[in-house]
Write an enzyme that holds these catalytic residues in place. Structure first.
Site, PDB file in Angstrom:
ATOM      1  CD  GLU A 106      -0.990   0.736   3.577  1.00  0.00           C
ATOM      2  OE1 GLU A 106      -2.042   0.241   3.947  1.00  0.00           O
ATOM      3  OE2 GLU A 106      -0.542   1.817   4.000  1.00  0.00           O
ATOM      4  CE  LYS A 166      -5.394  -4.960  22.599  1.00  0.00           C
ATOM      5  NZ  LYS A 166      -5.848  -3.777  23.372  1.00  0.00           N
ATOM      6  CG  HIS A 200      -2.208  -8.535   9.416  1.00  0.00           C
ATOM      7  ND1 HIS A 200      -1.042  -8.090   8.825  1.00  0.00           N
ATOM      8  CD2 HIS A 200      -2.877  -7.414   9.815  1.00  0.00           C
ATOM      9  CE1 HIS A 200      -1.023  -6.771   8.848  1.00  0.00           C
ATOM     10  NE2 HIS A 200      -2.123  -6.339   9.446  1.00  0.00           N
ATOM     11  CB  CYS A 221      -2.110  -5.513   5.830  1.00  0.00           C
ATOM     12  SG  CYS A 221      -1.863  -3.934   6.640  1.00  0.00           S
ATOM     13  CB  SER A 277      -7.947  -2.355   6.315  1.00  0.00           C
ATOM     14  OG  SER A 277      -7.410  -2.553   7.594  1.00  0.00           O
ATOM     15  CB  THR A 311       2.076  -0.402  15.040  1.00  0.00           C
ATOM     16  OG1 THR A 311       0.944   0.330  14.545  1.00  0.00           O
ATOM     17  CG2 THR A 311       1.875  -0.733  16.505  1.00  0.00           C
TER      18      THR A 311
END
Lengths: 132, 360
Positions: free
Chosen positions: B93, B253, B248, B125, B310, B166
């Site tokens: 992307e 978390k 992914h 992604c 996404s 991130t």
């Protein structure tokens, strides 16, 4: 803008395409019409390994146009394992860590960017060798 | 697993000709921005951070240079020359150009030109795994012997936004080839895709926007867990049949929780969970995790990879490692080597490297 010039030399820039002289066996980089070792007009394409060592170096603080945003950066004479010497930027190394004899390998990186709308020029740089 | 012609109604994608990964390569830039450098600027250092640090591209790096090095490493492991490839597809992307393919730059740099398919893919992604599955189709149909799929990114995060902690840089390349040459056989894949607006970037916008908490349950978890669960159901497998799982990883978390929902234990997750130390490499993320697993996996180990992009969708891919892994993995630098050559930078250096300081 040097579209045609950059396009013409993309092979040597991207991946160190050189030549080997079929008269004397010397490796030649960059490619040219006459062998610099035996002066005969003979050459065949040959891929260079990209492995070499730092022969000498400096740090560029007053960079030419297109390179200012990268300064200060180390610039070196690289002695390739096959023999030819070339000038290239070093990358992925702190300038104060560079030393003569340091073993380096070729990587393809952005060399310069022509403003916000122009071309991005890619080419060889050298970094400290990573063991495979 | 051999294709079964009676299972035409299967949700699985399985090629008519068995294929697998014949070479893999990774690249991760050396610079690391600790998450505490970001929190120091925007929260006064208060509150938790989602990862330890992220990989930041140097001034001379972009998606093309990342893809080139990953591609060279993949060729080295496969023992192939660029001209052996019939396709190079780059998923990202953050392609350096809006118009002008990254894939031709990569193809030229690894001497794969001019007789091949080349193109750039975009699916947030998930673009990298989409390219891989297309390569499986091309080789699996018999139209080509070798095809390369790459996932690489230099992700953007708006200063002060949650993603700034991130959004990282890195990538991986896989060469798909005939199964009898593979270091990991492709067993099957299953994809799960819906129109879910959790994260997006409009043309010309410098930074992406996202739906905050909406990026969790309806987006990441719905797609990752469903794709992973359906793939295992279709293959009559459970989490216990796999030695490794790579999901992914936008943070630590999300994949940890999704893996647990799918029945995986932490020891199946940890080898391929790298976001804590390199951040979210977007199109690279699940594939870079896979390279870390392939660096360690033993013949016979099964690997489940589930990407997420996404917008939204997931590709779940099942692999089985072969004995060829032993002779190939040391032919290029390992993922750990790239992770370990870290150089920590501060926030000001990060702003300079990412072009966030305007000179005029």
């Amino acid at each position: 803008m040097h579209i045609a010039r950059n396009w013409r030399i993309k092979k040597q820039r991207y991946s160190l395409h050189g030549e080997i002289c079929h008269h004397c066996g010397a490796h030649v980089f960059p490619p040219r019409d006459v062998c610099p070792e035996c002066a005969k007009p003979a050459y065949d394409p040959a891929q260079l390994s990209g492995l070499g060592e730092v022969y000498s170096f400096t740090t560029v603080y007053n960079a030419p146009e297109g390179f200012q945003t990268q300064a200060p950066y180390p610039l070196a004479l690289i002695k390739l394992e096959e023999g030819p010497m070339l000038t290239a930027q070093l990358t992925d190394v702190d300038p104060d860590r560079v030393e003569i004899g340091m073993e380096v390998e070729m990587v393809t990186r952005k060399l310069s960017v022509e403003g916000d709308e122009g071309l991005i020029n890619y080419g060889y740089k050298f970094r400290p060798r990573m063991a495979a | 697993m051999t294709p079964n012609p009676e299972r035409n109604n299967s949700l699985l994608l399985q090629p008519s000709r068995p294929v697998g990964i014949v070479g893999y390569g990774v690249y991760i830039p050396r610079y690391r921005l600790p998450a505490t450098e970001v929190s120091k600027q925007w929260t006064g250092g208060a509150g938790g951070v989602p990862i330890k640090e992220k990989a930041v591209p140097g001034l001379d790096e972009d998606t093309a240079t990342i893809a080139i090095e990953a591609a060279r490493n993949a060729l080295a492991r496969a023992g192939l020359a660029g001209r052996d490839l019939r396709a190079i597809w780059v998923g990202s992307e953050s392609h350096p150009y809006a118009v002008k393919p990254t894939s031709t730059i990569v193809a030229e740099a690894i001497d794969a030109v001019p007789l091949l398919q080349a193109g750039d893919w975009e699916f947030a992604c998930k673009a990298g795994t989409e390219a891989i599955i297309a390569a499986v189709g091309l080789v699996g149909s018999g139209m080509a012997d070798y095809a390369m799929g790459i996932g690489a990114d230099t992700a953007q995060g708006r200063p002060g936004d949650a993603l700034e902690y991130t959004a990282a840089a890195g990538g991986a390349a896989l060469i798909i080839g005939p199964a009898h040459e593979a270091l990991a056989r492709f067993e099957g894949s299953l994809s799960y895709v819906t129109d879910t607006p959790d994260f997006w970037r409009r043309p010309g916008a410098e930074y992406p926007s996202h739906g905050m908490r909406f990026t969790g349950d309806p987006a990441y978890f719905e797609h990752v867990v469903t794709a992973g669960r359906l793939l295992m159901e279709q293959m009559n497998r459970t989490a216990a049949d796999y030695r490794y799982v790579i999901l992914h990883q936008p943070n630590v978390k999300f994949p940890s929780r999704a893996a647990k929902m799918l029945g995986f234990k932490p020891e199946q997750v940890e080898t391929g969970l790298l976001s804590g130390v390199i951040g979210n490499t977007y199109s690279g993320a699940s594939l870079v995790g896979l390279t870390a697993v392939l660096d360690e996996a033993q013949p016979g180990d099964r690997i489940l990879v589930v990407s997420f992009g996404s917008g939204a969708g997931s590709d779940a891919i099942s692999l089985e490692v072969t004995e060829k892994i032993e002779e190939r993995r040391h032919l290029a630098p390992t993922t750990k080597q790239y992770i370990d050559r870290r150089v920590v930078i501060d926030y000001a250096t990060y702003l300079r490297f990412r072009g966030k300081i305007k000179m005029k």
